[in-house]
Design an enzyme around this catalytic site. Structure first.
Site, PDB file in Angstrom:
ATOM      1  N   LYS A  94      63.138  27.068 -23.512  1.00 10.86           N
ATOM      2  CA  LYS A  94      62.933  26.038 -22.494  1.00 10.86           C
ATOM      3  C   LYS A  94      64.058  25.983 -21.463  1.00 10.86           C
ATOM      4  O   LYS A  94      63.841  25.630 -20.312  1.00 10.86           O
ATOM      5  CB  LYS A  94      62.757  24.663 -23.140  1.00 10.86           C
ATOM      6  CG  LYS A  94      61.376  24.472 -23.739  1.00 10.86           C
ATOM      7  CD  LYS A  94      61.063  23.013 -23.968  1.00 10.86           C
ATOM      8  CE  LYS A  94      59.635  22.824 -24.433  1.00 10.86           C
ATOM      9  NZ  LYS A  94      59.423  23.299 -25.828  1.00 10.86           N
ATOM     10  N   GLU A 116      59.369  13.863 -18.650  1.00 11.04           N
ATOM     11  CA  GLU A 116      58.892  13.290 -19.896  1.00 11.04           C
ATOM     12  C   GLU A 116      59.300  14.235 -21.011  1.00 11.04           C
ATOM     13  O   GLU A 116      59.606  15.405 -20.777  1.00 11.04           O
ATOM     14  CB  GLU A 116      57.369  13.158 -19.876  1.00 11.04           C
ATOM     15  CG  GLU A 116      56.600  14.440 -20.221  1.00 11.04           C
ATOM     16  CD  GLU A 116      56.764  15.581 -19.228  1.00 11.04           C
ATOM     17  OE1 GLU A 116      57.102  15.302 -18.047  1.00 11.04           O
ATOM     18  OE2 GLU A 116      56.583  16.749 -19.631  1.00 11.04           O
ATOM     19  N   SER A 383      60.143  31.974 -29.926  1.00  7.54           N
ATOM     20  CA  SER A 383      60.500  31.049 -28.854  1.00  7.54           C
ATOM     21  C   SER A 383      61.671  30.131 -29.175  1.00  7.54           C
ATOM     22  O   SER A 383      62.374  29.684 -28.274  1.00  7.54           O
ATOM     23  CB  SER A 383      59.277  30.220 -28.456  1.00  7.54           C
ATOM     24  OG  SER A 383      58.711  29.577 -29.582  1.00  7.54           O
TER      25      SER A 383
HETATM   26  C1  LIG Z   1      58.217  23.569 -26.432  1.00  4.99           C
HETATM   27  C2  LIG Z   1      58.184  24.737 -27.312  1.00  4.99           C
HETATM   28  C3  LIG Z   1      57.073  25.599 -27.373  1.00  4.99           C
HETATM   29  C4  LIG Z   1      55.795  25.339 -26.646  1.00  4.99           C
HETATM   30  O1  LIG Z   1      55.866  25.368 -25.272  1.00  4.99           O
HETATM   31  P1  LIG Z   1      55.244  26.544 -24.405  1.00  4.99           P
HETATM   32  O2  LIG Z   1      55.305  26.017 -23.025  1.00  4.99           O
HETATM   33  O3  LIG Z   1      53.849  26.788 -24.884  1.00  4.99           O
HETATM   34  O4  LIG Z   1      56.103  27.734 -24.618  1.00  4.99           O
HETATM   35  C5  LIG Z   1      57.152  26.730 -28.177  1.00  4.99           C
HETATM   36  N1  LIG Z   1      58.252  26.989 -28.909  1.00  4.99           N
HETATM   37  C6  LIG Z   1      59.340  26.190 -28.880  1.00  4.99           C
HETATM   38  C7  LIG Z   1      60.523  26.561 -29.716  1.00  4.99           C
HETATM   39  C8  LIG Z   1      59.347  25.040 -28.084  1.00  4.99           C
HETATM   40  O5  LIG Z   1      60.431  24.251 -28.069  1.00  4.99           O
END
Ligand SMILES: *Cc1c(COP(=O)(O)O)cnc(C)c1O
Length: 401
Positions: A94, A116, A383
């Protein structure tokens, strides 16, 4: 996909074929147009690009590595690789778009960032960016979520952000969006709204995608360096879709790479409210100012959704994903809460990497793919890291022997 993909999508009105656009009140239209024009004028300048490059390298710790999972590959077949966004500063992808959005805010002379947050991950990333640039930061969060995700509330406060409780309705994410948009409309001159994924009205899905493209650009190069080939499969979890579009964007023109977006199947796909499988079970509709696949009730209101991973818990999805589904360029599949937990422990114990519950959805699907295609390679976008999820997992699922 044509070589001009990024020039053609979105079109000047913000549409990815029929999806996207900006279905917003007139006061907001002028602001969105200003942000859009500024984005094109500023973000393509040498100064902006070199500043962002510097930040990525020295503050975020990029490039994040690609890692070959030796033990998992041996056990499941296939060759499994992870793009380690969990090693990005603050522990997830993010920050890639938050630093971009905040740098744009600085160039626009804005004083305050507003957003938000649901579980608090976006709030923490944005508060981090605000601290870096010396900007004020105001994060709107449902009262219910504030109680549930208190460690993230503390992080935001430590980073200097103001956390504003949303006290109406169900007191969760939807109400936080209403509250944050209200605050933004009160002073659009000095403030800027920073969205948390590739969702919302144009130009946000485009801007956030562009800031996340770094993930795919790095990963493609790194994977090729390690193997001399492109991956057969690329897998990412999809909430709003920012980490997925970040990695997919580098492979859209490589027809030999199969792309998989993994949605939260939750407790069951049978009952509305038990999952957030927007692409698998949704229909096109308008939500939060843009058109996409959505889960809606009979009245056209966003349906209640559930996922064990709060970052995936959204009844809409990015417009670009909606288009890529229709074009059959990306295959969207779902993974249940239970499969997610199994993958969470499997990656932790086989490779020494504790994944975020969101990312564990992608890992779970990759393990299925590996079993079914033992000769193929699979690149997973990991992610984020799982530290934020430890209490929840242990309390609800225990620790296996
Ligand atoms: C917020 C988040 C997501 C989901 O958000 P996307 O916009 O779909 O990438 C996925 N993995 C993590 C670790 C997150 O914090």
């Amino acid at each position: 996909m044509s070589a001009n993909y990024f020039k053609n999508y979105p079109n000047p009105e913000g549409f990815f074929n029929e999806y996207g656009g900006a279905f917003i009140p007139p006061q907001l239209e002028a602001e969105m147009k200003k942000i859009n024009d500024a984005y094109f004028a500023i973000s393509k300048s040498h100064k902006f690009i070199s500043e962002l490059r510097d930040i990525r390298k020295h503050f975020q710790g990029r490039p994040t590595p690609v890692y070959h999972c030796h033990r998992l590959s041996q056990k499941y077949g296939g060759q499994i690789y992870l793009k380690r966004e969990d090693l990005n500063h603050t522990g997830a992808h993010k920050l890639n778009h938050c630093m971009g959005e905040a740098l744009l805010a600085k160039h626009l002379g804005k004083k305050k960032l507003i957003a938000e947050t649901g579980a608090g991950q976006h709030g923490v990333a944005l508060a981090t960016a605000a601290a870096f640039f010396g900007l004020e930061c105001e994060i709107h969060m449902g009262e219910v979520d504030i109680a549930k995700e208190y460690p993230n509330v503390l992080r935001m406060k430590i980073l200097g952000a103001k956390v504003v409780p949303a006290t109406h309705g169900l007191k969760t994410l939807k109400e936080a969006v209403d509250s944050a948009f209200g605050a933004y409309l009160e002073d659009p001159i000095n403030t800027i709204y920073c969205i948390g994924s590739v969702v919302g009205p144009h130009p946000f899905p485009m801007m956030v995608r562009d800031f996340q493209r770094i993930v795919g650009i790095e990963a493609k190069d790194q994977f090729f360096d390690m193997t001399g080939e492109l991956p057969d499969n690329v897998v990412a979890c999809v909430g709003g879709g920012s980490n997925a579009i970040g990695i997919f964007s580098a492979f859209l023109e490589d027809d030999e790479c199969k792309l998989y977006g993994v949605e939260p199947g939750g407790k069951s796909l049978e009952t509305i409210g038990d999952h957030a499988a927007t692409m698998t079970l949704g229909t096109p509709g308008i939500i939060h100012g843009f058109k996409c696949y959505t889960l809606q009730d009979e009245k056209g209101e966003p349906a209640p959704v559930h996922s064990i991973a709060s970052g995936l818990d959204y009844p809409g999805v990015g417009p670009e994903h909606s288009m890529l589904k229709d074009l059959k360029k990306v295959t969207y599949e779902s993974i249940s809460d239970d499969e997610c937990i199994a993958a969470f422990y499997e990656l932790s114990r086989m490779e020494g990497i504790i994944p975020a519950l969101e990312s564990a959805h992608a890992v779970a699907y990759a393990l299925k793919l590996a079993k079914a295609n033992p000769k193929q390679s699979i690149l997973v976008n990991l992610s984020g890291r799982g530290d934020k999820d430890l209490d929840y997992v242990v309390e609800n699922y225990g620790v296996p022997e």
